[in-house]
Design a protein around this motif. Structure first.
Motif, mmCIF file in Angstrom:
data_model
loop_
_atom_site.group_PDB
_atom_site.id
_atom_site.type_symbol
_atom_site.label_atom_id
_atom_site.label_comp_id
_atom_site.label_asym_id
_atom_site.label_seq_id
_atom_site.Cartn_x
_atom_site.Cartn_y
_atom_site.Cartn_z
ATOM 1 N N CYS A 52 55.509 47.292 46.783
ATOM 2 C CA CYS A 52 54.739 48.007 48.235
ATOM 3 C C CYS A 52 54.818 49.515 48.029
ATOM 4 N N ARG A 53 53.493 49.949 48.419
ATOM 5 C CA ARG A 53 53.627 51.479 48.191
ATOM 6 C C ARG A 53 52.647 52.023 49.626
ATOM 7 N N ILE A 54 53.154 51.056 50.398
ATOM 8 C CA ILE A 54 52.402 51.463 51.877
ATOM 9 C C ILE A 54 52.991 52.745 52.418
ATOM 10 N N CYS A 55 54.186 53.151 52.009
ATOM 11 C CA CYS A 55 54.655 54.355 52.870
ATOM 12 C C CYS A 55 55.332 55.368 51.401
ATOM 13 N N MET A 57 58.351 56.623 51.023
ATOM 14 C CA MET A 57 59.517 56.513 50.798
ATOM 15 C C MET A 57 59.775 55.427 49.395
ATOM 16 N N GLY A 58 58.471 54.738 49.503
ATOM 17 C CA GLY A 58 58.346 53.857 48.131
ATOM 18 C C GLY A 58 57.773 54.562 47.129
ATOM 19 N N PRO A 59 56.972 53.886 46.222
ATOM 20 C CA PRO A 59 57.110 52.613 45.968
ATOM 21 C C PRO A 59 58.293 51.593 45.975
ATOM 22 N N CYS A 60 58.317 50.596 46.368
ATOM 23 C CA CYS A 60 59.619 49.566 46.420
ATOM 24 C C CYS A 60 59.080 48.340 45.895
ATOM 25 N N GLY A 69 62.883 46.453 50.452
ATOM 26 C CA GLY A 69 62.411 47.785 50.343
ATOM 27 C C GLY A 69 63.351 48.996 51.082
ATOM 28 N N ILE A 70 63.093 50.078 50.919
ATOM 29 C CA ILE A 70 64.080 51.163 51.666
ATOM 30 C C ILE A 70 63.902 50.933 53.041
ATOM 31 N N CYS A 71 62.698 50.578 53.873
ATOM 32 C CA CYS A 71 62.663 50.368 55.073
ATOM 33 C C CYS A 71 63.321 49.119 55.692
ATOM 34 N N ALA A 73 61.928 45.759 54.349
ATOM 35 C CA ALA A 73 60.981 45.032 54.300
ATOM 36 C C ALA A 73 61.375 43.829 53.171
ATOM 37 N N ILE A 78 56.182 41.873 52.583
ATOM 38 C CA ILE A 78 55.491 42.879 51.878
ATOM 39 C C ILE A 78 54.404 42.019 51.000
ATOM 40 N N ARG A 81 51.652 41.484 53.763
ATOM 41 C CA ARG A 81 50.664 42.640 54.189
ATOM 42 C C ARG A 81 49.875 43.114 53.122
ATOM 43 N N MET A 199 53.151 51.247 57.778
ATOM 44 C CA MET A 199 54.550 51.293 57.701
ATOM 45 C C MET A 199 55.094 50.996 59.231
HETATM 46 FE FE1 SF4 Z 1 56.968 49.480 51.858
HETATM 47 FE FE2 SF4 Z 1 59.106 49.742 53.002
HETATM 48 FE FE3 SF4 Z 1 59.092 50.612 50.520
HETATM 49 FE FE4 SF4 Z 1 57.871 51.996 52.374
HETATM 50 S S1 SF4 Z 1 60.123 51.785 52.365
HETATM 51 S S2 SF4 Z 1 57.039 51.550 50.439
HETATM 52 S S3 SF4 Z 1 56.923 50.274 53.945
HETATM 53 S S4 SF4 Z 1 58.842 48.633 51.342
#
Ligand code: SF4
Ligand code: NFS
Length: 649
Positions: A52-55, A57-60, A69-71, A73, A78, A81, A199
């Protein structure tokens, strides 16, 4: 060297491409086949859909050790999405194509100077009737204008369900209504998809995928359908037409021009321009004998269907066509155009010309197509190609001999005429043949090439199995080109492979057992065919009950993901040669391959072997026939026992 040939033969299923791969190697030209070898070890996270590289904080990346992921998810969110965003890409590409044709139609209706005119007036009246428009007392231009407004309104509608969905059978519309996935405006559906996948918005994988289906319906029963309807009005509804396919259509003594991409607006004019007597004179003055126009990808399918322009090749032959050294110009518009083309062209004299403002390729010449003076503008471009003839290096020219005859042009109107005659056009004979078991069912084989697989091989093997089992095959896109190259699109050659029931019907009607229905937006012609079959009666009241299956052997583009989704949402099981980027989420896999069955009576099937796919497809057709009560015993006798043993090997 002979070793290399064996390697090339393992990559592509047609001789012409093998020959050009060898020439590319000798000429030190890099192609996508080489780059695939370099990039072969592809990222597993991307492949499984769990990067996931939608935000920012990532990529996760999801692993057993880091399941969120950090959020927070998880793999399901993921993967779902990412899947939804793929469907958005595909829906946008098809629908934006539809929008351009619809806007051109509106301009014509308003009397603007466009250089285009309506080729098929009957299609305007027929389409108006389809939409239930009131036409009495209105003149042609007024009806055309209102129709264009309906098309355009389907892009912009905010709260109203799009009108084109009304062309689907009642049973499908009820299913979608019950599930809450009747689409509003096509643009809104895409914007909403981007919003939901931002996100911190939609995290429920089921909810996300249901929007993917809703959005795909806005494509198949919206944007794409509008593209086909509006193109038929503007450029003519296709009728059966004979032509040729594969690189052997290029002519050594002629100026060779290739049109490549998807939108027919310019290529249709080029097809007309290339035939003008003054253009042929101009070519002769340049030392050529004439002008040969050929196509690649879906632009090719569009001009084949309406003008009989021969096809040079499908997606993975775009670079190889240039390697012949005999192409003066490749004119590209949008979609499936490799950015590598100018790099291949550097080795020869070929000019790559891009013609659409929003689609520029580094190293290509941009041509400002003047739609107001469309024919003159197209002629100017053809002349530029002719001017380039003198730069051809004769010693670099090698054109493969391989080409096959195809019969194309199977619009729904044409199929109806062929089945029932011009004045009694009807699907009755086809329905009757299905009910009687002469035809077991219909399978649509659609979509791309992908260098991960031997080009065309899956499609070619599958077609052979299916027609032997009395399955009528309909095709679009790059797989239609595969079958064309493979000699399956002429009544003469292909019928020797067809089972007795299918053969009987094809001979009586005079059609091949594999019908070319057009480009990828024309997959909606397959939905239209299904709707006609339902409306004709005798096979239930829902597409979901028909013995019909869709197949996408070499999935490559996001468009193919969107197409697969709308077929399933319409009740048609879809077989895909390799999984979507979702395998990192068991739940998403399960949802698409199993749970959808309860909602739509259809699901996705990922089957990598074509012979295995054929078996499973036949099982689905038999199951649907069983439910319709038409899987009678005597029908089985029509199939030769020897053939039957062969298919189950
Ligand atoms: Fe995706 Fe969440 Fe990681 Fe952001 S923090 S890249 S939304 S998984
Ligand atoms: Ni369809 Fe047509 Fe071919 Fe695939 Fe590309 S050309 S729109 S996406 S590769 S079939």
């Amino acid at each position: 060297m002979s070793n290399d040939i064996e390697v090339f033969k393992s990559k592509v299923d047609d001789i012409a491409s093998v020959e050009m791969l060898e020439k590319a190697q000798n000429d030190c030209v890099e192609t996508c086949f080489d780059r695939y070898e370099t990039l072969k070890n592809q990222c597993k996270f991307g492949k499984d859909g769990v990067c996931c590289r939608i935000c920012y904080m990532g990529p996760c990346r999801i692993t057993p050790k880091s399941p969120r992921g950090i959020c927070g998810a998880d793999a399901d969110t993921i993967a779902a999405r990412n899947f939804l965003r793929e469907v958005s890409g595909g829906t946008s590409a098809h629908s934006d194509h539809g929008r351009h044709v619809a806007l051109l139609l509106k301009e014509i209706a308003e009397g603007a100077e466009t250089g285009y005119e309506v080729k098929d007036e009957q299609a305007v009246w027929d389409t108006a009737k389809l939409y239930g428009m009131e036409t009495e007392g209105k003149d042609f231009k007024q009806v055309l204008s209102e129709l264009a407004d309906i098309f355009i309104g389907d892009f912009t509608s905010q709260t109203e369900t799009i009108k084109t969905v009304g062309l689907a059978p009642q049973a499908q519309r009820s299913t979608w209504e019950k599930l809450g996935i009747l689409p509003q405006g096509i643009d809104r559906m895409v914007v909403e998809a981007m919003h939901r996948t931002h996100m911190g918005v939609d995290h429920d994988y089921r909810n996300l995928i249901m929007h993917a289906f809703r959005q795909s319906i806005a494509n198949g029963w919206g944007g794409s359908r509008i593209a086909s309807l509006a193109s038929d009005i503007l450029f003519g509804t296709p009728h059966a037409i004979r032509s040729e396919v594969n690189l052997g259509i290029l002519e050594e003594k002629n100026v060779n021009i290739i049109v490549h991409g998807h939108e027919p607006t310019l290529s249709d004019m080029i097809a007309i321009a290339a035939k003008q007597p003054d253009i042929i004179e101009y070519a002769k003055a340049a030392g050529a004998e004439g002008v040969t126009l050929g196509g690649i990808c879906c632009t090719a399918n569009e001009v084949l269907m309406r003008h009989g322009v021969p096809i040079a090749g499908n997606f993975l032959q775009q670079e190889l066509a240039i390697v012949t050294g005999a192409v003066e110009m490749m004119i590209v518009d949008v979609q499936c155009v490799m950015p590598s083309l100018p790099m291949v062209a550097e080795h020869y004299h070929t000019k790559i010309v891009s013609t659409v403002d929003m689609a520029k390729t580094i190293g290509a010449e941009a041509f400002d197509f003047d739609e107001e003076n469309a024919l003159e503008s197209a002629k100017d471009l053809v002349k530029k190609a002719i001017d380039n003839f003198k730069n051809r290096d004769k010693s670099a020219v090698q054109i493969p001999e391989e080409k096959q005859t195809v019969i194309a042009g199977f619009s729904v109107r044409e199929i109806k005429y062929m089945l029932g005659g011009r004045f009694r056009g009807s699907f009755r004979p086809l329905n009757d043949a299905i009910i009687a078991g002469r035809i077991k069912g219909a399978v649509g084989i659609v979509g791309c090439n992908n260098p991960k697989f031997k080009t065309d091989a899956y499609c070619n093997a599958l077609v052979k199995e299916l027609i032997k089992e009395n399955v009528l095959v309909v095709e679009t896109g790059c797989n239609a080109i595969s079958s064309g190259k493979n000699g399956k699109m002429t009544p003469e050659t292909a019928l020797e492979y067809a089972g007795p029931g299918l053969k009987e019907v094809c001979e009586a009607v005079g059609i091949p057992p594999v019908l070319h229905m057009g480009s990828c937006v024309d997959n909606t012609r397959i939905l239209e065919t299904c709707t006609e079959i339902v409306n004709e009666g005798g096979l239930g009241d829902s597409i979901a009950g028909l013995p019909a299956v869709g197949v996408c052997p070499e999935l490559m583009s996001e468009k193919a993901v969107s197409i697969s989704s709308y077929f399933v949402a319409s009740g048609v099981d879809v077989f895909i040669g390799h999984p979507f980027h979702i395998t990192g989420s068991e739940n998403v896999m399960n949802f698409l391959t199993k749970e959808t069955k309860e909602m739509f009576n259809a699901s996705m099937h990922f089957v990598e072997d074509p012979i295995e796919a054929a078996k499973q497809i036949i099982a689905v057709l038999d199951e649907k026939r069983e439910k319709l009560g038409i899987n009678k015993k005597q029908e089985r006798k029509l199939v030769d026992q020897k053939d039957r043993r062969e298919v189950s090997v």
